[in-house]
Design a protein around this motif. Structure first.
Motif, PDB file in Angstrom:
ATOM      1  N   GLU A  54       7.858  18.037  20.256  1.00 15.55           N
ATOM      2  CA  GLU A  54       8.329  18.255  18.938  1.00 15.55           C
ATOM      3  C   GLU A  54       9.792  18.688  18.979  1.00 15.55           C
ATOM      4  O   GLU A  54      10.738  18.206  18.229  1.00 15.55           O
ATOM      5  N   HIS A  55       9.906  19.674  19.967  1.00  7.32           N
ATOM      6  CA  HIS A  55      11.016  20.520  19.569  1.00  7.32           C
ATOM      7  C   HIS A  55      12.044  20.627  20.863  1.00  7.32           C
ATOM      8  O   HIS A  55      13.207  20.875  20.773  1.00  7.32           O
ATOM      9  N   ALA A  59      15.434  25.871  23.274  1.00  2.00           N
ATOM     10  CA  ALA A  59      15.634  26.256  21.739  1.00  2.00           C
ATOM     11  C   ALA A  59      17.205  25.905  21.541  1.00  2.00           C
ATOM     12  O   ALA A  59      17.505  25.678  20.495  1.00  2.00           O
ATOM     13  N   ARG A  63      18.861  32.179  17.629  1.00  2.27           N
ATOM     14  CA  ARG A  63      18.110  32.010  16.252  1.00  2.27           C
ATOM     15  C   ARG A  63      18.998  31.556  15.041  1.00  2.27           C
ATOM     16  O   ARG A  63      18.924  31.093  14.065  1.00  2.27           O
ATOM     17  N   CYS A  66      21.089  27.551  15.625  1.00  2.00           N
ATOM     18  CA  CYS A  66      20.590  26.651  15.114  1.00  2.00           C
ATOM     19  C   CYS A  66      19.018  26.458  16.112  1.00  2.00           C
ATOM     20  O   CYS A  66      18.657  25.498  15.923  1.00  2.00           O
ATOM     21  N   THR A  68      16.215  28.450  15.826  1.00  6.12           N
ATOM     22  CA  THR A  68      15.126  28.544  14.963  1.00  6.12           C
ATOM     23  C   THR A  68      14.417  27.112  14.838  1.00  6.12           C
ATOM     24  O   THR A  68      14.688  26.305  14.123  1.00  6.12           O
ATOM     25  N   THR A  69      13.096  27.068  15.169  1.00  2.64           N
ATOM     26  CA  THR A  69      12.263  25.941  15.076  1.00  2.64           C
ATOM     27  C   THR A  69      11.077  26.505  14.205  1.00  2.64           C
ATOM     28  O   THR A  69      10.800  27.585  14.021  1.00  2.64           O
ATOM     29  N   GLY A  70      10.276  25.332  13.679  1.00  2.00           N
ATOM     30  CA  GLY A  70       8.881  25.706  13.208  1.00  2.00           C
ATOM     31  C   GLY A  70       8.048  26.484  14.236  1.00  2.00           C
ATOM     32  O   GLY A  70       7.263  27.235  13.561  1.00  2.00           O
ATOM     33  N   HIS A  72       8.934  28.884  16.016  1.00  6.28           N
ATOM     34  CA  HIS A  72       9.172  30.478  15.927  1.00  6.28           C
ATOM     35  C   HIS A  72       8.662  30.899  14.848  1.00  6.28           C
ATOM     36  O   HIS A  72       8.078  32.203  14.504  1.00  6.28           O
ATOM     37  N   PRO A 258      10.501  27.006  22.677  1.00  7.32           N
ATOM     38  CA  PRO A 258       9.585  26.444  21.748  1.00  7.32           C
ATOM     39  C   PRO A 258       8.242  26.488  22.085  1.00  7.32           C
ATOM     40  O   PRO A 258       7.283  26.901  21.478  1.00  7.32           O
TER      41      PRO A 258
END
Ligand SMILES: Cc1ncc(COP(=O)(O)O)c(C=O)c1O
Length: 374
Positions: A54-55, A59, A63, A66, A68-70, A72, A258
């Motif tokens: 997905e990510h 990363a 954070r 850009c 930060t992902t779902g 995190h 991630p």
């Protein structure tokens, strides 16, 4: 520089104290911190694979840029559910979590009061913060009270570990928290060896009824019982907000991968749903301690003093040759200067493995191994 490096290396070789970084496969593992055996759990691997799909594998940024992902956000929610804390902030390691929170809370006007046995990352964070600091003898709350009462600084932070990494003993958390409340100080507890092990896996701070209280904050690693990689600070939303804006190891560091975040989140859910894992690691630690003739500790770590660094290295090598990996702890990794072999129990060790390992430990300790001359 090269001649100095060569002379330092020669001293280590002469004393038999060279640290190695080779993989250790096929041994009974009493050395790793994979307390619950989750690092090899297929559920964590599947969660990591989904997050990678997905990510992506990295990363890509801090954070606050850009990164930060779902994954995190899911990790921070899972850590709050596990530990009962209001807010969590993930870092790229337990080490950077400790550096980040201590430097963000420290500076002029802050006094750190820290236990003599705290981990190197806590010491480094205190030093880096350039705050005034007082070291107190191990688990000596009278000394903590004296330092708090004598302080001239407007803020104080008492720094402890819930279960100490070298001796495996526990801190008197409830009493320390009461002192901090009395003197309007913050108690910062490193739960690297507590989460997943103490208090049905929810940690010693939760077990002491201190989760979510104003005077207590926690740091954690995701790389031990949670079988992944990374770290976190847990506490109030106010503290989280302060760290997002001021913790240099959060702001100036690329976010946790991630996959690591998702694996740790999966592990946090497993620890909460399966408290028998935490019971099992403590049971195995007790079996191991009794079989090795040592007093069971508060956590998964059993620490056996062997005296000199050379003897610790010799016993460790003898055990490796017998098929058992143990930790070799010697200065500067031992707070009291006493070298030790450290046995860490895991939930997924079988009784046969525990028996075989204990027999090897006893043989290595009793075999009259001579000290290597300095
Ligand atoms: C008490 C303690 N705090 C922090 C750390 C650092 O955690 P990490 O390995 O995630 O950087 C460790 C790891 O050895 C530890 O034992």
């Amino acid at each position: 520089m090269d001649s100095w490096l060569r002379s330092r290396a020669a001293v280590r070789v002469r004393r038999g104290l060279v640290r190695r970084t080779e993989p250790q496969a096929g041994l009974i593992d009493l050395a790793s911190n994979d307390y619950l055996g989750l690092a090899g759990d297929p559920r964590l691997a599947a969660a990591a694979a989904r997050a990678t799909d997905e990510h992506g594998t990295g990363a890509r940024a801090s954070r606050v840029v850009c990164g930060t992902t779902g994954a995190h956000q899911g990790l921070e929610r899972a850590l709050c559910r596990l530990t009962g804390q209001d807010a969590a902030l993930a870092f790229s390691s337990g080490y950077t979590a400790n550096l980040g929170v201590l430097t963000a809370l420290g500076g002029p006007g802050t006094l750190f009061i820290y236990d003599a046995h705290v981990h190197a990352s806590l010491l480094d964070g205190i030093r880096l913060s350039r705050s005034e600091a007082v070291e107190v003898p191990h688990n000596d709350l009278a000394a903590v009270a004296t330092a708090l009462a004598a302080r001239g600084q407007p803020r104080a932070v008492v720094v402890l570990e819930s279960i100490y990494s070298v001796l495996g003993d526990a801190a008197p958390l409830a009493e320390a928290a009461a002192l901090c409340a009395e003197f309007d100080a913050l108690l910062l507890v490193d739960e690297a060896h507590g989460i997943g092990v103490a208090g049905d896996g929810r940690g010693a701070v939760h077990a002491a009824g201190l989760a979510g209280t104003r005077h207590v904050a926690v740091t954690a690693t995701l790389s031990k019982a949670l079988g992944s990689q990374g770290g976190a600070v847990l506490g109030s939303t106010l503290l989280r907000e302060h760290l997002v804006n001021t913790a240099r190891t959060f702001i100036f560091d690329t976010a946790l991968a991630p996959a690591a975040a998702a694996a740790a989140a999966e592990a946090a859910g497993i620890v909460l749903a399966e408290p028998e894992l935490a019971h099992r690691v403590l049971r195995n630690a007790q079996v191991l301690a009794l079989a090795c003739g040592t007093e069971p500790s508060a956590g998964a770590v059993q620490s056996i003093p062997v005296g000199s660094p050379e003897r610790a290295a010799t016993v460790t090598a003898a055990l490796r040759a017998a098929g058992v990996a143990v930790g070799c702890f010697r200065p500067p990794s031992v707070p009291d200067g006493v070298s030790r072999v450290r046995l860490t129990a895991r939930a997924n060790l079988t009784d046969a493995e525990l028996r075989r390992a204990a027999a090897s430990v006893n043989r290595a300790l009793e075999s009259g191994l001579q000290e290597v001359p300095a």
